[in-house]
Design a protein around this motif. Structure first.
Motif, PDB file in Angstrom:
ATOM      1  N   ALA A  78      25.068  -0.038  15.169  1.00 61.60           N
ATOM      2  CA  ALA A  78      26.440  -0.304  14.804  1.00 61.60           C
ATOM      3  C   ALA A  78      26.567  -1.700  14.362  1.00 61.60           C
ATOM      4  O   ALA A  78      27.219  -2.235  13.589  1.00 61.60           O
ATOM      5  N   SER A  79      26.445  -2.581  15.467  1.00 56.68           N
ATOM      6  CA  SER A  79      26.845  -3.759  15.818  1.00 56.68           C
ATOM      7  C   SER A  79      26.332  -4.729  14.526  1.00 56.68           C
ATOM      8  O   SER A  79      26.896  -5.755  14.167  1.00 56.68           O
ATOM      9  N   GLY A  80      25.264  -4.503  13.912  1.00 52.49           N
ATOM     10  CA  GLY A  80      24.637  -5.369  12.924  1.00 52.49           C
ATOM     11  C   GLY A  80      25.488  -5.486  11.691  1.00 52.49           C
ATOM     12  O   GLY A  80      25.540  -6.147  10.778  1.00 52.49           O
TER      13      GLY A  80
ATOM     14  N   LEU B  79      32.242  -9.655  19.770  1.00 49.99           N
ATOM     15  CA  LEU B  79      30.953  -9.143  18.797  1.00 49.99           C
ATOM     16  C   LEU B  79      30.660  -7.590  18.958  1.00 49.99           C
ATOM     17  O   LEU B  79      30.314  -7.038  17.832  1.00 49.99           O
ATOM     18  N   ASN B  80      30.807  -7.003  20.251  1.00 49.17           N
ATOM     19  CA  ASN B  80      30.232  -5.515  20.246  1.00 49.17           C
ATOM     20  C   ASN B  80      31.257  -4.407  20.237  1.00 49.17           C
ATOM     21  O   ASN B  80      30.857  -3.392  20.350  1.00 49.17           O
ATOM     22  N   HIS B  81      32.356  -5.087  20.282  1.00 48.02           N
ATOM     23  CA  HIS B  81      33.493  -4.011  20.363  1.00 48.02           C
ATOM     24  C   HIS B  81      34.932  -4.256  19.755  1.00 48.02           C
ATOM     25  O   HIS B  81      34.970  -3.725  18.685  1.00 48.02           O
TER      26      HIS B  81
ATOM     27  N   ASP C 257      20.988  -9.456  13.021  1.00 48.92           N
ATOM     28  CA  ASP C 257      21.217  -8.546  14.171  1.00 48.92           C
ATOM     29  C   ASP C 257      21.821  -9.418  15.138  1.00 48.92           C
ATOM     30  O   ASP C 257      21.807 -10.503  15.159  1.00 48.92           O
ATOM     31  N   ASP C 258      22.705  -8.535  16.052  1.00 54.03           N
ATOM     32  CA  ASP C 258      23.434  -9.338  16.903  1.00 54.03           C
ATOM     33  C   ASP C 258      22.384  -9.863  18.115  1.00 54.03           C
ATOM     34  O   ASP C 258      22.785 -11.128  18.349  1.00 54.03           O
ATOM     35  N   PHE C 259      21.599  -9.200  18.716  1.00 57.58           N
ATOM     36  CA  PHE C 259      20.870  -9.515  19.923  1.00 57.58           C
ATOM     37  C   PHE C 259      19.203  -9.503  19.260  1.00 57.58           C
ATOM     38  O   PHE C 259      18.938  -8.603  18.794  1.00 57.58           O
TER      39      PHE C 259
HETATM   40 NA    NA Z   1      24.001  -4.258  20.119  1.00 54.39          NA
END
Ligand code: NA
Ligand code: G4P
Ligand code: NA
Length: 191
Positions: free
Chosen positions: A59-61, A26-28, A125-127
């Protein structure tokens, strides 16, 4: 969402009792098939909400927002920027987001061109931890006199206060995995 929870259990890494690392999908590195399934589920949960735009924070979103948007009828994704750049519009909505994880505040910015009062906005969003990112995005939505239709979150840390704060405000929130606790490297879910 069982597929996601299984992935968290097999590939996630707990750090202490507070942080879940999900860099491998998910994040990388990004598991595109998993993200696509996540996008479909977000669509199912928000398809009746007359969404006109998806808003997230870099970025992750961004990947999540884009893959989700494909399932709606031709809606754009807007991501709030965290860094000023020379060619970023000067006419901006801005707000301040405090990050507990990083113990510092940062500014988020969206050009006034890309949100307007007729928009019904879905935040992705991711988290969700303390809820500051969602609250910062809500401030921007409010400045634009747009409507916050809901928030889709991949992983909610149910032991932090963000989920309660956002739900108590009457905002529709759909979290695909809600973590109850992280103890001795073991993740348990609420939902
Ligand atoms: Na994040
Ligand atoms: P909040 O918005 O709910 O208040 O959360 P917080 O300030 O604690 O989170 C700051 C950043 O850390 C956010 O990413 C958030 O997604 C992420 N985060 C929070 N808790 C966890 C966790 O347990 N694991 C992981 N992997 N990330 C977590 P960001 O700063 O927006 O960075 P980006 O990844 O989107 O670039
Ligand atoms: Na994020």
């Amino acid at each position: 969402m069982n597929l996601l929870k299984d992935k968290i259990l097999t590939d996630g890494h707990a750090i202490g009792s507070n942080i879940l690392k999900v860099d491998s999908f998910l994040n990388h590195q990004i598991d595109v098939k998993l993200l696509d399934e996540i996008g479909k589920v977000f669509y199912e949960r928000f398809k009746e909400d007359r969404i006109t735009k998806i808003l997230t924070i870099e970025a992750s979103g961004i990947a999540l927002a884009v893959i989700t948007a494909q399932y709606f009828d031709n809606i754009p994704v807007v991501f709030a920027k965290k860094t000023e750049s020379l060619n970023l519009d000067k006419d901006l909505y801005t707000s301040e987001v405090y990050s507990f994880t990083k113990n510092k505040s940062y500014k988020i910015m969206v050009s006034k061109k890309y949100i307007n009062s007729t928009d019904r906005i879905l935040i992705i969003d991711d988290f969700l931890a303390n809820g500051k990112a969602i609250l910062g995005l809500k401030e921007i939505i409010d400045q634009a006199n747009a409507t916050l239709a809901g928030a889709g979150i991949v992983i909610e840390k149910g032991f932090q206060e963000g989920g309660d704060i956002i739900r108590d405000m009457g905002i529709k929130i759909e979290s695909l995995a809600i973590i109850d606790s992280i103890e001795d490297g073991v993740v348990t879910f609420k939902n």
